[in-house]
Design a protein around this motif. Sequence first.
Motif, PDB file in Angstrom:
ATOM      1  N   PRO A 252       1.489 -12.197  29.677  1.00 36.78           N
ATOM      2  CA  PRO A 252       2.822 -12.409  29.104  1.00 36.78           C
ATOM      3  C   PRO A 252       3.570 -13.582  29.726  1.00 36.78           C
ATOM      4  CG  PRO A 252       2.506 -10.093  29.609  1.00 36.78           C
ATOM      5  CD  PRO A 252       1.338 -10.829  30.164  1.00 36.78           C
ATOM      6  N   LEU A 253       3.337 -13.820  31.015  1.00 37.30           N
ATOM      7  CA  LEU A 253       3.971 -14.974  31.635  1.00 37.30           C
ATOM      8  C   LEU A 253       3.421 -16.279  31.058  1.00 37.30           C
ATOM      9  CD1 LEU A 253       4.248 -13.913  35.371  1.00 37.30           C
ATOM     10  CD2 LEU A 253       6.072 -14.126  33.702  1.00 37.30           C
ATOM     11  N   GLY A 254       2.129 -16.302  30.774  1.00 42.26           N
ATOM     12  CA  GLY A 254       1.546 -17.487  30.125  1.00 42.26           C
ATOM     13  C   GLY A 254       2.088 -17.681  28.728  1.00 42.26           C
ATOM     14  N   ILE A 255       2.254 -16.593  27.993  1.00 44.62           N
ATOM     15  CA  ILE A 255       2.836 -16.686  26.638  1.00 44.62           C
ATOM     16  C   ILE A 255       4.288 -17.142  26.723  1.00 44.62           C
ATOM     17  CG2 ILE A 255       3.517 -15.315  24.628  1.00 44.62           C
ATOM     18  CD1 ILE A 255       0.954 -13.631  25.159  1.00 44.62           C
ATOM     19  N   ALA A 256       5.029 -16.630  27.700  1.00 48.20           N
ATOM     20  CA  ALA A 256       6.410 -17.076  27.893  1.00 48.20           C
ATOM     21  C   ALA A 256       6.461 -18.546  28.276  1.00 48.20           C
ATOM     22  CB  ALA A 256       7.097 -16.223  28.959  1.00 48.20           C
ATOM     23  N   ALA A 257       5.481 -19.013  29.024  1.00 44.33           N
ATOM     24  CA  ALA A 257       5.444 -20.432  29.386  1.00 44.33           C
ATOM     25  C   ALA A 257       5.208 -21.297  28.161  1.00 44.33           C
ATOM     26  CB  ALA A 257       4.348 -20.670  30.421  1.00 44.33           C
ATOM     27  N   VAL A 258       4.330 -20.858  27.267  1.00 46.91           N
ATOM     28  CA  VAL A 258       4.099 -21.603  26.023  1.00 46.91           C
ATOM     29  C   VAL A 258       5.362 -21.600  25.171  1.00 46.91           C
ATOM     30  CG1 VAL A 258       2.786 -21.618  23.873  1.00 46.91           C
ATOM     31  CG2 VAL A 258       1.627 -21.195  26.040  1.00 46.91           C
ATOM     32  N   ALA A 259       5.996 -20.453  25.042  1.00 39.48           N
ATOM     33  CA  ALA A 259       7.227 -20.369  24.256  1.00 39.48           C
ATOM     34  C   ALA A 259       8.334 -21.210  24.875  1.00 39.48           C
ATOM     35  CB  ALA A 259       7.680 -18.913  24.151  1.00 39.48           C
TER      36      ALA A 259
ATOM     37  N   ILE B 264       4.336 -21.366  36.762  1.00 41.90           N
ATOM     38  CA  ILE B 264       4.072 -21.056  38.168  1.00 41.90           C
ATOM     39  C   ILE B 264       3.815 -19.560  38.342  1.00 41.90           C
ATOM     40  CG2 ILE B 264       5.104 -21.017  40.475  1.00 41.90           C
ATOM     41  CD1 ILE B 264       6.571 -23.634  39.639  1.00 41.90           C
ATOM     42  N   GLY B 265       4.636 -18.729  37.702  1.00 43.26           N
ATOM     43  CA  GLY B 265       4.430 -17.286  37.787  1.00 43.26           C
ATOM     44  C   GLY B 265       3.103 -16.848  37.204  1.00 43.26           C
ATOM     45  N   ALA B 266       2.741 -17.418  36.050  1.00 44.01           N
ATOM     46  CA  ALA B 266       1.470 -17.057  35.419  1.00 44.01           C
ATOM     47  C   ALA B 266       0.288 -17.487  36.270  1.00 44.01           C
ATOM     48  CB  ALA B 266       1.381 -17.682  34.030  1.00 44.01           C
ATOM     49  N   LEU B 267       0.360 -18.682  36.819  1.00 47.17           N
ATOM     50  CA  LEU B 267      -0.752 -19.163  37.646  1.00 47.17           C
ATOM     51  C   LEU B 267      -0.848 -18.407  38.964  1.00 47.17           C
ATOM     52  CD1 LEU B 267      -0.533 -22.999  37.015  1.00 47.17           C
ATOM     53  CD2 LEU B 267      -2.193 -21.373  36.107  1.00 47.17           C
ATOM     54  N   VAL B 268       0.285 -18.044  39.534  1.00 44.76           N
ATOM     55  CA  VAL B 268       0.258 -17.251  40.772  1.00 44.76           C
ATOM     56  C   VAL B 268      -0.378 -15.890  40.512  1.00 44.76           C
ATOM     57  CG1 VAL B 268       1.736 -16.015  42.407  1.00 44.76           C
ATOM     58  CG2 VAL B 268       2.145 -18.425  41.956  1.00 44.76           C
TER      59      VAL B 268
END
Length: 129
Positions: free
Chosen positions: A42-49, A64-68
């Motif tokens: 979900p953090l990756g999806i939020a990053a795309v959005a 950063i959150g998704a990668l961490v």
Amino acid sequence: MSYQPPAYYQQPQRSGNRGLGAGITSIVAGVLSPIAAVVSIPLGIAAVASAMSRYNQGNDAWWIGALVLAGVAVLLAIVAVVCGLIAVFRAGRMNAGRITGIIGLAIMAVNIFGIVFMVFLVLGSGQGF
């Protein structure tokens, strides 16, 4: 001449829990690793959005959150496998340490492909931006 203990003296018995700590660590890390991988999606999806939004340009906090979290998932997977192997090989015979190590390795065997897929999903979602 060396000291010989009396005949009634017995060596202290070793407990049969060698490798138990590593086995428990393997199980805990094996359970937490897919949780961290699932939360990273979900953090990756939020990053795309966030990147697609015209009002929120340059906000890299989601990435950063998704990668961490993806890194934490990979690190926990490695810890689970290493601790499971330590528990299995450290236990001299079939005891609680070896059993928990085998359980931790079995959990990771089931989860590893899902974790790899989720990490690649997060990493791949950032390729277009």
